[in-house]
Motif scaffolding. Structure first.
Motif, PDB file in Angstrom:
ATOM      1  N   ASP A  47       0.804  -1.210   0.000  1.00  0.00           N
ATOM      2  CA  ASP A  47       0.000   0.000   0.000  1.00  0.00           C
ATOM      3  C   ASP A  47       0.846   1.275   0.000  1.00  0.00           C
ATOM      4  OD1 ASP A  47      -2.386  -1.437   0.029  1.00  0.00           O
ATOM      5  OD2 ASP A  47      -2.358  -1.580   2.218  1.00  0.00           O
ATOM      6  N   ASP A  48       2.145   1.137   0.037  1.00  0.00           N
ATOM      7  CA  ASP A  48       3.048   2.279   0.128  1.00  0.00           C
ATOM      8  C   ASP A  48       3.392   2.785  -1.271  1.00  0.00           C
ATOM      9  OD1 ASP A  48       5.045   4.119   0.601  1.00  0.00           O
ATOM     10  OD2 ASP A  48       6.283   2.780   1.807  1.00  0.00           O
ATOM     11  N   ASP A  49       2.923   3.996  -1.602  1.00  0.00           N
ATOM     12  CA  ASP A  49       3.186   4.603  -2.917  1.00  0.00           C
ATOM     13  C   ASP A  49       4.666   4.848  -3.172  1.00  0.00           C
ATOM     14  OD1 ASP A  49       0.870   4.758  -4.360  1.00  0.00           O
ATOM     15  OD2 ASP A  49       0.681   6.933  -4.212  1.00  0.00           O
ATOM     16  N   ASP A  50       5.463   4.932  -2.105  1.00  0.00           N
ATOM     17  CA  ASP A  50       6.881   5.244  -2.244  1.00  0.00           C
ATOM     18  C   ASP A  50       7.782   4.014  -2.174  1.00  0.00           C
ATOM     19  OD1 ASP A  50       6.482   8.043  -2.522  1.00  0.00           O
ATOM     20  OD2 ASP A  50       6.143   8.170  -0.367  1.00  0.00           O
ATOM     21  N   GLU A 109      20.183  -4.020  -3.623  1.00  0.00           N
ATOM     22  CA  GLU A 109      21.518  -4.378  -3.131  1.00  0.00           C
ATOM     23  C   GLU A 109      22.457  -4.726  -4.273  1.00  0.00           C
ATOM     24  OE1 GLU A 109      21.481  -7.293  -0.027  1.00  0.00           O
ATOM     25  OE2 GLU A 109      19.980  -6.198   1.120  1.00  0.00           O
ATOM     26  N   GLY A 110      21.908  -5.229  -5.364  1.00  0.00           N
ATOM     27  CA  GLY A 110      22.713  -5.561  -6.532  1.00  0.00           C
ATOM     28  C   GLY A 110      22.948  -4.392  -7.470  1.00  0.00           C
ATOM     29  N   GLY A 111      22.421  -3.208  -7.127  1.00  0.00           N
ATOM     30  CA  GLY A 111      22.634  -2.014  -7.932  1.00  0.00           C
ATOM     31  C   GLY A 111      21.591  -1.772  -9.002  1.00  0.00           C
ATOM     32  N   HIS A 112      20.540  -2.581  -9.035  1.00  0.00           N
ATOM     33  CA  HIS A 112      19.497  -2.426 -10.047  1.00  0.00           C
ATOM     34  C   HIS A 112      18.502  -1.339  -9.640  1.00  0.00           C
ATOM     35  CE1 HIS A 112      20.865  -5.998 -12.146  1.00  0.00           C
ATOM     36  NE2 HIS A 112      20.985  -6.574 -10.958  1.00  0.00           N
ATOM     37  N   ARG A 113      18.018  -0.612 -10.631  1.00  0.00           N
ATOM     38  CA  ARG A 113      17.045   0.454 -10.369  1.00  0.00           C
ATOM     39  C   ARG A 113      15.696  -0.135  -9.966  1.00  0.00           C
ATOM     40  NH1 ARG A 113      20.055   2.102 -14.836  1.00  0.00           N
ATOM     41  NH2 ARG A 113      20.902   4.210 -14.714  1.00  0.00           N
ATOM     42  N   ARG A 114      15.064   0.518  -8.981  1.00  0.00           N
ATOM     43  CA  ARG A 114      13.736   0.130  -8.515  1.00  0.00           C
ATOM     44  C   ARG A 114      12.877   1.387  -8.445  1.00  0.00           C
ATOM     45  NH1 ARG A 114      14.039  -5.120  -9.240  1.00  0.00           N
ATOM     46  NH2 ARG A 114      15.483  -6.171  -7.873  1.00  0.00           N
ATOM     47  N   TYR A 115      11.648   1.270  -8.962  1.00  0.00           N
ATOM     48  CA  TYR A 115      10.738   2.413  -9.045  1.00  0.00           C
ATOM     49  C   TYR A 115       9.504   2.201  -8.179  1.00  0.00           C
ATOM     50  CZ  TYR A 115      13.584   3.587 -13.068  1.00  0.00           C
ATOM     51  OH  TYR A 115      14.645   3.900 -13.881  1.00  0.00           O
ATOM     52  N   SER A 116       8.988   3.288  -7.636  1.00  0.00           N
ATOM     53  CA  SER A 116       7.762   3.246  -6.828  1.00  0.00           C
ATOM     54  C   SER A 116       6.558   3.574  -7.707  1.00  0.00           C
ATOM     55  CB  SER A 116       7.858   4.269  -5.692  1.00  0.00           C
ATOM     56  OG  SER A 116       7.823   5.591  -6.214  1.00  0.00           O
ATOM     57  N   ARG A 117       5.374   3.348  -7.173  1.00  0.00           N
ATOM     58  CA  ARG A 117       4.158   3.697  -7.917  1.00  0.00           C
ATOM     59  C   ARG A 117       4.093   5.203  -8.154  1.00  0.00           C
ATOM     60  NH1 ARG A 117      -0.352   0.300  -4.750  1.00  0.00           N
ATOM     61  NH2 ARG A 117       0.305   1.828  -3.222  1.00  0.00           N
ATOM     62  N   TYR A 118       4.500   6.000  -7.157  1.00  0.00           N
ATOM     63  CA  TYR A 118       4.515   7.454  -7.327  1.00  0.00           C
ATOM     64  C   TYR A 118       5.430   7.839  -8.493  1.00  0.00           C
ATOM     65  CZ  TYR A 118       5.454  12.373  -6.466  1.00  0.00           C
ATOM     66  OH  TYR A 118       5.601  13.726  -6.623  1.00  0.00           O
ATOM     67  N   LEU A 175       6.247   5.998 -10.998  1.00  0.00           N
ATOM     68  CA  LEU A 175       5.643   5.542 -12.247  1.00  0.00           C
ATOM     69  C   LEU A 175       4.545   6.487 -12.707  1.00  0.00           C
ATOM     70  CD1 LEU A 175       5.485   1.664 -11.866  1.00  0.00           C
ATOM     71  CD2 LEU A 175       7.235   3.092 -12.943  1.00  0.00           C
ATOM     72  N   ARG A 176       3.810   7.087 -11.775  1.00  0.00           N
ATOM     73  CA  ARG A 176       2.801   8.087 -12.169  1.00  0.00           C
ATOM     74  C   ARG A 176       3.472   9.302 -12.805  1.00  0.00           C
ATOM     75  NH1 ARG A 176       0.254   6.506  -7.409  1.00  0.00           N
ATOM     76  NH2 ARG A 176       0.987   8.329  -6.259  1.00  0.00           N
ATOM     77  N   LEU A 177       4.579   9.754 -12.214  1.00  0.00           N
ATOM     78  CA  LEU A 177       5.313  10.883 -12.800  1.00  0.00           C
ATOM     79  C   LEU A 177       5.852  10.520 -14.182  1.00  0.00           C
ATOM     80  CD1 LEU A 177       7.364  12.209  -9.734  1.00  0.00           C
ATOM     81  CD2 LEU A 177       5.232  13.133 -10.667  1.00  0.00           C
ATOM     82  N   ALA A 178       6.398   9.329 -14.300  1.00  0.00           N
ATOM     83  CA  ALA A 178       6.936   8.876 -15.590  1.00  0.00           C
ATOM     84  C   ALA A 178       5.824   8.756 -16.625  1.00  0.00           C
ATOM     85  CB  ALA A 178       7.662   7.546 -15.426  1.00  0.00           C
TER      86      ALA A 178
END
Length: 112
Positions: free
Chosen positions: A13-16, A51-60, A62-65
């Motif tokens: 439930d966390d947008d961030d 931890e492996g250096g890969h990018r991770r995106y939040s729902r917030y 993704l809305r901006l994107a």
């Protein structure tokens, strides 16, 4: 686990919460990883790193994107789209603060 510790399911439930990989985020938005990297370079969204250096995106993020993609699809440059979105976000925050202050003033002064 302490009462203050978030459970894994509470993150749903966390947008961030950075739940989406770059590939999944690009797929969801119907765009490319390069587009997401360009948004990062323009400082609109700064993904967290696993931890492996890969990018991770939040729902917030993704809305901006998604909003950026709409503007770019209409012919706006990535840089201009990012600036527009930042200004829209600032305006929304200012409106929220104004409403909060109005409500506080009304509740503290019922005769006004």
């Amino acid at each position: 686990m302490a009462a203050d510790d978030p459970t894994p399911s509470s993150n749903l439930d966390d947008d961030d919460y950075p739940a989406y990989t770059m590939g999944r985020a690009a797929e969801m938005l119907g765009t490319t990883p390069a587009f997401l990297r360009a948004l990062g370079e323009a400082r609109l969204i700064v993904p967290l790193r696993s931890e492996g250096g890969h990018r991770r995106y939040s729902r917030y993020q993704l809305r901006l994107a998604g909003r950026a993609r709409e503007l770019v699809d209409q012919g706006t440059s990535v840089e201009s789209a990012c600036r527009i979105i930042i200004l829209e976000d600032q305006l929304e925050e200012a409106r929220r603060i104004n409403e909060e202050l109005r409500n506080r003033e009304t509740s503290s002064n019922p005769d006004a």
